[in-house]
Design a protein around this motif. Structure first.
Motif, PDB file in Angstrom:
ATOM      1  N   ILE A   1      45.141  -2.685 -30.120  1.00  0.00           N
ATOM      2  CA  ILE A   1      45.023  -2.583 -28.668  1.00  0.00           C
ATOM      3  C   ILE A   1      44.798  -1.120 -28.332  1.00  0.00           C
ATOM      4  N   CYS A   2      43.688  -0.853 -27.632  1.00  0.00           N
ATOM      5  CA  CYS A   2      43.289   0.518 -27.307  1.00  0.00           C
ATOM      6  C   CYS A   2      42.955   0.621 -25.828  1.00  0.00           C
ATOM      7  N   VAL A   3      42.780   1.859 -25.382  1.00  0.00           N
ATOM      8  CA  VAL A   3      42.335   2.122 -24.024  1.00  0.00           C
ATOM      9  C   VAL A   3      41.175   3.118 -24.096  1.00  0.00           C
ATOM     10  N   VAL A   4      40.170   2.874 -23.272  1.00  0.00           N
ATOM     11  CA  VAL A   4      39.029   3.786 -23.168  1.00  0.00           C
ATOM     12  C   VAL A   4      39.304   4.716 -21.993  1.00  0.00           C
ATOM     13  N   THR A   5      39.256   6.019 -22.256  1.00  0.00           N
ATOM     14  CA  THR A   5      39.486   7.003 -21.204  1.00  0.00           C
ATOM     15  C   THR A   5      38.310   7.971 -21.171  1.00  0.00           C
ATOM     16  N   ARG A   6      38.293   8.787 -20.137  1.00  0.00           N
ATOM     17  CA  ARG A   6      37.235   9.779 -20.036  1.00  0.00           C
ATOM     18  C   ARG A   6      37.264  10.716 -21.244  1.00  0.00           C
ATOM     19  N   SER A   7      38.452  11.145 -21.638  1.00  0.00           N
ATOM     20  CA  SER A   7      38.548  12.086 -22.756  1.00  0.00           C
ATOM     21  C   SER A   7      38.110  11.450 -24.082  1.00  0.00           C
ATOM     22  N   THR A   8      38.419  10.178 -24.300  1.00  0.00           N
ATOM     23  CA  THR A   8      37.999   9.542 -25.552  1.00  0.00           C
ATOM     24  C   THR A   8      36.486   9.358 -25.588  1.00  0.00           C
ATOM     25  N   VAL A   9      35.897   9.049 -24.441  1.00  0.00           N
ATOM     26  CA  VAL A   9      34.438   8.922 -24.381  1.00  0.00           C
ATOM     27  C   VAL A   9      33.792  10.292 -24.565  1.00  0.00           C
ATOM     28  N   ARG A  10      34.341  11.313 -23.936  1.00  0.00           N
ATOM     29  CA  ARG A  10      33.793  12.668 -24.090  1.00  0.00           C
ATOM     30  C   ARG A  10      33.882  13.130 -25.549  1.00  0.00           C
ATOM     31  N   ASN A  11      34.986  12.816 -26.227  1.00  0.00           N
ATOM     32  CA  ASN A  11      35.116  13.156 -27.647  1.00  0.00           C
ATOM     33  C   ASN A  11      34.048  12.453 -28.484  1.00  0.00           C
ATOM     34  N   ALA A  12      33.771  11.195 -28.151  1.00  0.00           N
ATOM     35  CA  ALA A  12      32.718  10.460 -28.861  1.00  0.00           C
ATOM     36  C   ALA A  12      31.356  11.099 -28.599  1.00  0.00           C
ATOM     37  N   LEU A  13      31.122  11.528 -27.362  1.00  0.00           N
ATOM     38  CA  LEU A  13      29.853  12.170 -27.029  1.00  0.00           C
ATOM     39  C   LEU A  13      29.675  13.464 -27.810  1.00  0.00           C
ATOM     40  N   VAL A  14      30.751  14.221 -27.967  1.00  0.00           N
ATOM     41  CA  VAL A  14      30.704  15.468 -28.745  1.00  0.00           C
ATOM     42  C   VAL A  14      30.350  15.171 -30.206  1.00  0.00           C
ATOM     43  N   LYS A  15      30.796  14.023 -30.718  1.00  0.00           N
ATOM     44  CA  LYS A  15      30.517  13.630 -32.102  1.00  0.00           C
ATOM     45  C   LYS A  15      29.120  13.037 -32.267  1.00  0.00           C
ATOM     46  N   GLY A  16      28.363  12.946 -31.164  1.00  0.00           N
ATOM     47  CA  GLY A  16      26.995  12.445 -31.251  1.00  0.00           C
ATOM     48  C   GLY A  16      26.832  10.970 -30.951  1.00  0.00           C
ATOM     49  N   ILE A  17      27.857  10.344 -30.422  1.00  0.00           N
ATOM     50  CA  ILE A  17      27.785   8.924 -30.061  1.00  0.00           C
ATOM     51  C   ILE A  17      27.457   8.837 -28.579  1.00  0.00           C
ATOM     52  N   SER A  18      26.394   8.144 -28.228  1.00  0.00           N
ATOM     53  CA  SER A  18      25.991   8.049 -26.822  1.00  0.00           C
ATOM     54  C   SER A  18      26.749   6.922 -26.126  1.00  0.00           C
ATOM     55  N   ALA A  19      26.740   6.969 -24.804  1.00  0.00           N
ATOM     56  CA  ALA A  19      27.378   5.919 -24.011  1.00  0.00           C
ATOM     57  C   ALA A  19      26.708   4.579 -24.269  1.00  0.00           C
ATOM     58  N   ALA A  20      25.384   4.592 -24.404  1.00  0.00           N
ATOM     59  CA  ALA A  20      24.649   3.352 -24.674  1.00  0.00           C
ATOM     60  C   ALA A  20      25.071   2.751 -26.015  1.00  0.00           C
ATOM     61  N   GLN A  21      25.332   3.591 -27.008  1.00  0.00           N
ATOM     62  CA  GLN A  21      25.775   3.095 -28.311  1.00  0.00           C
ATOM     63  C   GLN A  21      27.172   2.480 -28.221  1.00  0.00           C
ATOM     64  N   ILE A  22      28.044   3.082 -27.431  1.00  0.00           N
ATOM     65  CA  ILE A  22      29.390   2.527 -27.250  1.00  0.00           C
ATOM     66  C   ILE A  22      29.302   1.153 -26.599  1.00  0.00           C
ATOM     67  N   ILE A  23      28.525   1.060 -25.543  1.00  0.00           N
ATOM     68  CA  ILE A  23      28.396  -0.218 -24.827  1.00  0.00           C
ATOM     69  C   ILE A  23      27.745  -1.267 -25.721  1.00  0.00           C
ATOM     70  N   GLU A  24      26.731  -0.866 -26.480  1.00  0.00           N
ATOM     71  CA  GLU A  24      26.058  -1.804 -27.384  1.00  0.00           C
ATOM     72  C   GLU A  24      27.017  -2.294 -28.469  1.00  0.00           C
ATOM     73  N   TYR A  25      27.833  -1.397 -29.008  1.00  0.00           N
ATOM     74  CA  TYR A  25      28.810  -1.791 -30.022  1.00  0.00           C
ATOM     75  C   TYR A  25      29.797  -2.808 -29.447  1.00  0.00           C
ATOM     76  N   LEU A  26      30.304  -2.532 -28.256  1.00  0.00           N
ATOM     77  CA  LEU A  26      31.261  -3.450 -27.631  1.00  0.00           C
ATOM     78  C   LEU A  26      30.614  -4.799 -27.337  1.00  0.00           C
ATOM     79  N   THR A  27      29.356  -4.782 -26.950  1.00  0.00           N
ATOM     80  CA  THR A  27      28.646  -6.032 -26.654  1.00  0.00           C
ATOM     81  C   THR A  27      28.391  -6.834 -27.924  1.00  0.00           C
ATOM     82  N   LEU A  28      27.943  -6.157 -28.973  1.00  0.00           N
ATOM     83  CA  LEU A  28      27.637  -6.847 -30.226  1.00  0.00           C
ATOM     84  C   LEU A  28      28.876  -7.410 -30.912  1.00  0.00           C
ATOM     85  N   HIS A  29      30.004  -6.752 -30.727  1.00  0.00           N
ATOM     86  CA  HIS A  29      31.240  -7.195 -31.372  1.00  0.00           C
ATOM     87  C   HIS A  29      32.182  -7.912 -30.401  1.00  0.00           C
ATOM     88  N   ALA A  30      31.650  -8.390 -29.315  1.00  0.00           N
ATOM     89  CA  ALA A  30      32.471  -9.100 -28.322  1.00  0.00           C
ATOM     90  C   ALA A  30      32.979 -10.418 -28.902  1.00  0.00           C
TER      91      ALA A  30
END
Length: 90
Positions: A37-66
């Motif tokens: 069980i996790c929570v998505v926050t602004r800081s966790t998304v920003r950390n992912a963006l710094v690592k080179g993961i785009s918002a579209a990739q996050i949403i696509e991952y969540l959609t594909l693994h729904a």
């Protein structure tokens, strides 16, 4: 993975790989047998963006693994969550 409008993720998995991928863009709250069980926050998304993961990739991952029941009625990821993730990318 089930995504709620309160930005909580419920990942039903025993896979260490999938758990680590989810941790790239979310903060774990609880680890139960067969579930993370996790929570998505602004800081966790920003950390992912710094690592080179785009918002579209996050949403696509969540959609594909729904979870199959949530993917039956689109959208699998609530619009409020996907819109906010895209907003945080800007």
């Amino acid at each position: 993975i089930i995504v709620e409008t309160n930005y909580r993720l419920y990942a039903y998995t025993d896979s260490a790989l999938q758990e680590q991928v989810v941790r790239l863009f979310s903060q774990p709250l609880y680890r139960l047998p067969h579930m993370l069980i996790c929570v998505v926050t602004r800081s966790t998304v920003r950390n992912a963006l710094v690592k080179g993961i785009s918002a579209a990739q996050i949403i696509e991952y969540l959609t594909l693994h729904a979870h199959p029941q949530t993917s039956q009625k689109p959208p699998a990821v609530p619009e409020v969550v996907s819109d906010q993730i895209l907003f945080w990318e800007q």
